[in-house]
Enzyme design. Structure first.
Site, PDB file in Angstrom:
ATOM      1  N   HIS A  98      24.431  86.560  41.907  1.00  0.00           N
ATOM      2  CA  HIS A  98      23.112  87.205  41.847  1.00  0.00           C
ATOM      3  C   HIS A  98      23.180  88.400  40.928  1.00  0.00           C
ATOM      4  O   HIS A  98      24.145  89.162  40.952  1.00  0.00           O
ATOM      5  CB  HIS A  98      22.615  87.614  43.237  1.00  0.00           C
ATOM      6  CG  HIS A  98      23.607  88.360  44.064  1.00  0.00           C
ATOM      7  ND1 HIS A  98      24.687  87.754  44.677  1.00  0.00           N
ATOM      8  CD2 HIS A  98      23.702  89.671  44.359  1.00  0.00           C
ATOM      9  CE1 HIS A  98      25.390  88.656  45.323  1.00  0.00           C
ATOM     10  NE2 HIS A  98      24.814  89.841  45.147  1.00  0.00           N
ATOM     11  N   HIS A 100      21.428  91.886  39.999  1.00  0.00           N
ATOM     12  CA  HIS A 100      20.524  92.925  40.502  1.00  0.00           C
ATOM     13  C   HIS A 100      19.742  93.526  39.335  1.00  0.00           C
ATOM     14  O   HIS A 100      20.338  93.906  38.323  1.00  0.00           O
ATOM     15  CB  HIS A 100      21.312  94.073  41.146  1.00  0.00           C
ATOM     16  CG  HIS A 100      22.090  93.712  42.371  1.00  0.00           C
ATOM     17  ND1 HIS A 100      21.628  93.944  43.644  1.00  0.00           N
ATOM     18  CD2 HIS A 100      23.327  93.154  42.522  1.00  0.00           C
ATOM     19  CE1 HIS A 100      22.540  93.562  44.531  1.00  0.00           C
ATOM     20  NE2 HIS A 100      23.587  93.076  43.876  1.00  0.00           N
TER      21      HIS A 100
HETATM   22  P1  AMP Z   1      25.838  92.202  46.783  1.00  0.00           P
HETATM   23  O1  AMP Z   1      26.370  93.382  47.521  1.00  0.00           O
HETATM   24  O2  AMP Z   1      25.900  92.362  45.284  1.00  0.00           O
HETATM   25  O3  AMP Z   1      26.471  90.910  47.255  1.00  0.00           O
HETATM   26  O4  AMP Z   1      24.300  92.150  47.097  1.00  0.00           O
HETATM   27  C1  AMP Z   1      23.721  91.312  48.057  1.00  0.00           C
HETATM   28  C2  AMP Z   1      22.297  91.744  48.161  1.00  0.00           C
HETATM   29  O5  AMP Z   1      21.579  90.763  48.880  1.00  0.00           O
HETATM   30  C3  AMP Z   1      22.099  93.068  48.921  1.00  0.00           C
HETATM   31  O6  AMP Z   1      21.460  94.011  48.061  1.00  0.00           O
HETATM   32  C4  AMP Z   1      21.230  92.678  50.106  1.00  0.00           C
HETATM   33  O7  AMP Z   1      20.278  93.657  50.438  1.00  0.00           O
HETATM   34  C5  AMP Z   1      20.578  91.402  49.612  1.00  0.00           C
HETATM   35  N1  AMP Z   1      20.136  90.470  50.642  1.00  0.00           N
HETATM   36  C6  AMP Z   1      20.851  90.037  51.711  1.00  0.00           C
HETATM   37  N2  AMP Z   1      20.115  89.170  52.441  1.00  0.00           N
HETATM   38  C7  AMP Z   1      18.914  89.058  51.806  1.00  0.00           C
HETATM   39  C8  AMP Z   1      17.723  88.320  52.071  1.00  0.00           C
HETATM   40  N3  AMP Z   1      17.605  87.513  53.143  1.00  0.00           N
HETATM   41  N4  AMP Z   1      16.685  88.450  51.213  1.00  0.00           N
HETATM   42  C9  AMP Z   1      16.790  89.263  50.139  1.00  0.00           C
HETATM   43  N5  AMP Z   1      17.881  89.976  49.837  1.00  0.00           N
HETATM   44  C10 AMP Z   1      18.930  89.885  50.659  1.00  0.00           C
END
Ligand code: AMP
Ligand code: ZN
Length: 139
Positions: A98, A100
């Site tokens: 993903h 950001h």
């Molecule tokens: P990372 O730390 O780069 O793996 O980021 C994962 C991101 O996913 C975090 O910013 C979370 O807030 C986001 N996240 C987790 N679950 C969900 C969800 N159900 N919908 C949208 N974002 C999510």
């Protein structure tokens, strides 16, 4: 399917989807670092950027580029920080690639990506350049 992002892509759980195509999906982060914090994901479940097929990587970054201006405009932002936690050593919590996109404003109190690292590389840049060029040649 246990991956939270695969479940969003599959429509099993809700998300604020802002863009979609055959290869990628973009939706709002549920715990935003700033208003307009968007995640762009490939449909395929792979953990790291370098696990993507070339066409998926192209499509992923096309979506990131396509969204970056509209996200900024929608929020009245001055810029955006765009980043990827690539592997669990980086703090990646969801093992599905993903990107950001976090809108930024002058004097919003957040730092640049440089601010997440302690100072000081340990090796010379010429030596490191040699190591990376050698790694590229053996692939
Ligand atoms: P990372 O730390 O780069 O793996 O980021 C994962 C991101 O996913 C975090 O910013 C979370 O807030 C986001 N996240 C987790 N679950 C969900 C969800 N159900 N919908 C949208 N974002 C999510
Ligand atoms: Zn997944």
């Amino acid at each position: 399917m246990s991956c939270i992002f695969c479940r969003i892509i599959g429509g099993e759980i809700p998300a604020q989807v802002v863009a979609r195509d055959e290869v990628t999906l973009a939706f709002l982060d549920v715990s935003p670092l700033a208003d307009g914090h968007v995640l762009v994901v490939p449909h395929s479940h792979v953990a790291r950027l370098d696990d993507l097929e070339p066409g998926e990587a192209d499509a992923l970054f096309r979506t990131v580029v396509r969204l970056s201006g509209p996200v900024r405009d929608a929020l009245g932002a001055d810029g955006s920080t765009i980043g990827v936690n690539n592997g669990d050593a980086t703090g990646q919590t969801v093992p599905h690639v993903h990107v950001h996109i976090v809108p930024r404003w002058h004097a919003d109190g957040a730092g640049s990506i440089h601010s997440i690292f302690p100072p000081g590389a340990k090796r010379g840049v010429a030596e490191v350049g040699d190591a990376i060029r050698a790694a590229l040649e053996v692939r």
